[in-house]
Design an enzyme around this catalytic site. Structure first.
Site, PDB file in Angstrom:
ATOM      1  N   HIS A  75      -5.687  -1.705 -14.679  1.00 34.83           N
ATOM      2  CA  HIS A  75      -6.371  -3.043 -14.604  1.00 34.83           C
ATOM      3  C   HIS A  75      -7.908  -2.967 -14.204  1.00 34.83           C
ATOM      4  CE1 HIS A  75      -3.151  -6.199 -14.171  1.00 34.83           C
ATOM      5  NE2 HIS A  75      -2.893  -5.135 -15.184  1.00 34.83           N
ATOM      6  N   TYR A 203      -5.857 -14.717  -8.494  1.00 35.29           N
ATOM      7  CA  TYR A 203      -5.778 -14.956  -7.130  1.00 35.29           C
ATOM      8  C   TYR A 203      -6.243 -16.460  -7.060  1.00 35.29           C
ATOM      9  CZ  TYR A 203      -4.879 -10.134  -5.363  1.00 35.29           C
ATOM     10  OH  TYR A 203      -4.325  -8.914  -5.125  1.00 35.29           O
TER      11      TYR A 203
HETATM   12  C1  DHB Z   1       1.190  -7.686  -5.777  1.00 36.30           C
HETATM   13  C2  DHB Z   1       1.350  -8.067  -4.636  1.00 36.30           C
HETATM   14  C3  DHB Z   1       0.167  -8.192  -3.970  1.00 36.30           C
HETATM   15  O1  DHB Z   1       0.435  -8.207  -2.549  1.00 36.30           O
HETATM   16  C4  DHB Z   1      -1.083  -8.387  -4.395  1.00 36.30           C
HETATM   17  O2  DHB Z   1      -2.066  -8.326  -3.562  1.00 36.30           O
HETATM   18  C5  DHB Z   1      -1.305  -8.243  -5.709  1.00 36.30           C
HETATM   19  C6  DHB Z   1      -0.137  -7.938  -6.662  1.00 36.30           C
HETATM   20  C7  DHB Z   1       2.521  -7.438  -6.947  1.00 36.30           C
HETATM   21  O3  DHB Z   1       3.383  -7.365  -6.251  1.00 36.30           O
HETATM   22  O4  DHB Z   1       2.136  -7.308  -8.159  1.00 36.30           O
END
Ligand code: DHB
Ligand code: FAD
Length: 393
Positions: A75, A203
């Site tokens: 990513h 997010y």
């Molecule tokens: C995932 C978990 C996280 O805590 C994060 O910040 C981003 C991705 C995950 O489980 O994919």
């Protein structure tokens, strides 16, 4: 009742314990790993998903890059969102580095397979473990199961048994200090049989609470919703979860998550915790046994692997050159990285979650900060630099 000898006795077969055992093996150092749960349980536990650039480099250098390279999803950025508007933080453009989405249980499966094919001594369902003589004399691990007690004598003990293990609890009461913060919310996480409908993580800050869109493979998505700390999962049938996810994650341009069969769900508390020092005599803590971060910054597993990288280097110096400088500096070395990750994880958590009784001023301030991070190249670069992982010293 039997006696065993090893150089390093390791408690816990999570990412920290398994990686330590593997790195020690590469240096020709013998270890025994004691794990309370079954192999299947360790391999199926759904947890972390994001590997820092630094972690990927470490796994590759340790000869564990093959499946990661094939199946890991590289990513090059993430999206941050506020009430349906989103903005991309381009990691590669800002830092030259990317992250890789590869489930923690895949890292654990790779490590278990590799340790076993290298003849490693992993003892699943080991029974009750207690730690003896790590301050003076010869350290040992006592393992009791079904009325019989085994003793494992070792030079050093590595406590890699996570947040609820026995190693941290074995420190004498006056030998450590704890720094912690508990957050007034938790995450409800699901794993779903649904093809990801976007390429990168999202997010999202929303007035109903934070939500995160992530994934595991071209067929599987992983999603999280901010919820109450003791949230009762029976109140969350699948269609309520999807409605809430669509509401919080839905974007003004019409994007929303694809719905699919829920394969797994669980609630995770949010906690910042550091135990200092991470060493007592010949007992060294690594990973969640020594520190916990709220998951928002995706740092927990990465920190666990950084700790054992330092510990393996220090033990190698001890055995190969009789040099204990790095062993003595272990706790201080790890804690620098740990506190950077603590600050970052706390900041990401504070930036993105809904704080129930926050005064209106604080809510406006929070949204202004998020807009600033979304719009300012300098602020995005700071987020990106921390998210992809600071270099190992
Ligand atoms: C995932 C978990 C996280 O805590 C994060 O910040 C981003 C991705 C995950 O489980 O994919
Ligand atoms: P653990 O994985 O907890 O392993 C400890 C092991 O010790 C376990 O197998 C346990 O069974 C065993 N054990 C415990 N007690 C004993 C005993 N008495 N005797 C023998 N064995 C024992 N981190 C990230 O880096 N990125 C992410 O995206 C991310 N997302 C997360 C999402 C969620 C929902 C959660 C819950 C966590 C997330 N984390 C993330 C954090 C990450 O999962 C942990 O930091 C990581 O598992 C720590 O590894 P560890 O080896 O230190 O501990």
């Amino acid at each position: 009742m039997a006696d065993f000898n090893t150089q390093v006795g390791i408690v816990g077969a999570g990412p920290a314990g398994l990686m330590l055992s593997h790195l020690l093996h590469l240096h020709g150092i013998h270890s025994i790993v004691l794990e309370a749960r079954t192999r299947q349980y360790c391999e199926e536990r759904v947890r972390a998903g994001v590997l820092e650039h630094t972690t990927v480099a470490m796994l590759r250098a340790a000869g564990l890059g093959e499946r990661l390279e094939r199946e890991g999803l590289r990513h090059c950025g993430i999206d941050l969102g506020l009430h349906g508007e989103r903005h991309r933080v381009p990691f590669v453009e800002l830092t030259g580095k990317a992250v890789t989405v590869y489930g923690q249980q895949e890292v654990v499966k790779d490590l278990i397979a590799r340790r076993l094919s290298d003849g490693g001594d992993l003892r699943f369902e080991c029974g009750a473990v207690s730690l003896d003589n790590f301050i003076e004399g010869q350290p040992s691990l006592r393992v009791s199961k079904e009325g019989s007690v085994d003793t494992i004598r070792c030079d050093y003990i590595a406590g890699c048994d996570g947040a609820h293990g026995v190693s941290r609890a074995a420190f004498p009461i006056d030998s450590y200090h704890i720094y912690e913060r508990v957050y007034p919310f938790a995450w409800l996480g699901i794993l779903a049989e649904a093809a990801p409908s976007r390429e990168e993580l999202l997010y999202m800050h929303h007035s109903r609470g934070f939500a995160l869109y992530s994934m595991r493979s071209p067929q599987i998505t992983r999603l999280y919703l901010q919820c109450a700390p003791g949230e009762d999962l029976s109140q969350w049938p699948d269609d309520r979860i999807w409605t809430e996810l669509e509401t919080r994650l839905g974007c003004k341009d019409g994007w929303k998550p694809t719905i699919g069969r829920v394969l797994q769900k669980g609630v995770t508390g949010m906690h910042s915790f550091v135990m200092e020092p991470m060493q007592c005599g010949k007992l060294f803590l690594a990973g969640d046994a020594a520190h916990i971060v709220p998951p928002t910054g995706a740092k927990g597993m990465n920190l666990a692997l950084a700790d054992v990288y330092y510990l393996a280097e220090a033990l190698h110096n001890h055995y190969s050159a009789n040099n204990d400088e790095k062993l003595q500096a272990y706790s201080a070395t790890c804690l620098q990285r740990v506190w950077n990750a603590q600050r970052f994880s706390w900041w990401m958590t504070s930036l993105l979650h809904r704080f129930e009784n926050a005064p209106p001023f604080d809510q406006k301030k929070q949204q202004a900060e998020l807009r600033y991070v979304m719009r300012s190249r300098a602020a995005s670069a700071s987020l990106a630099e921390n998210y992809v992982g600071l270099p190992l010293e």
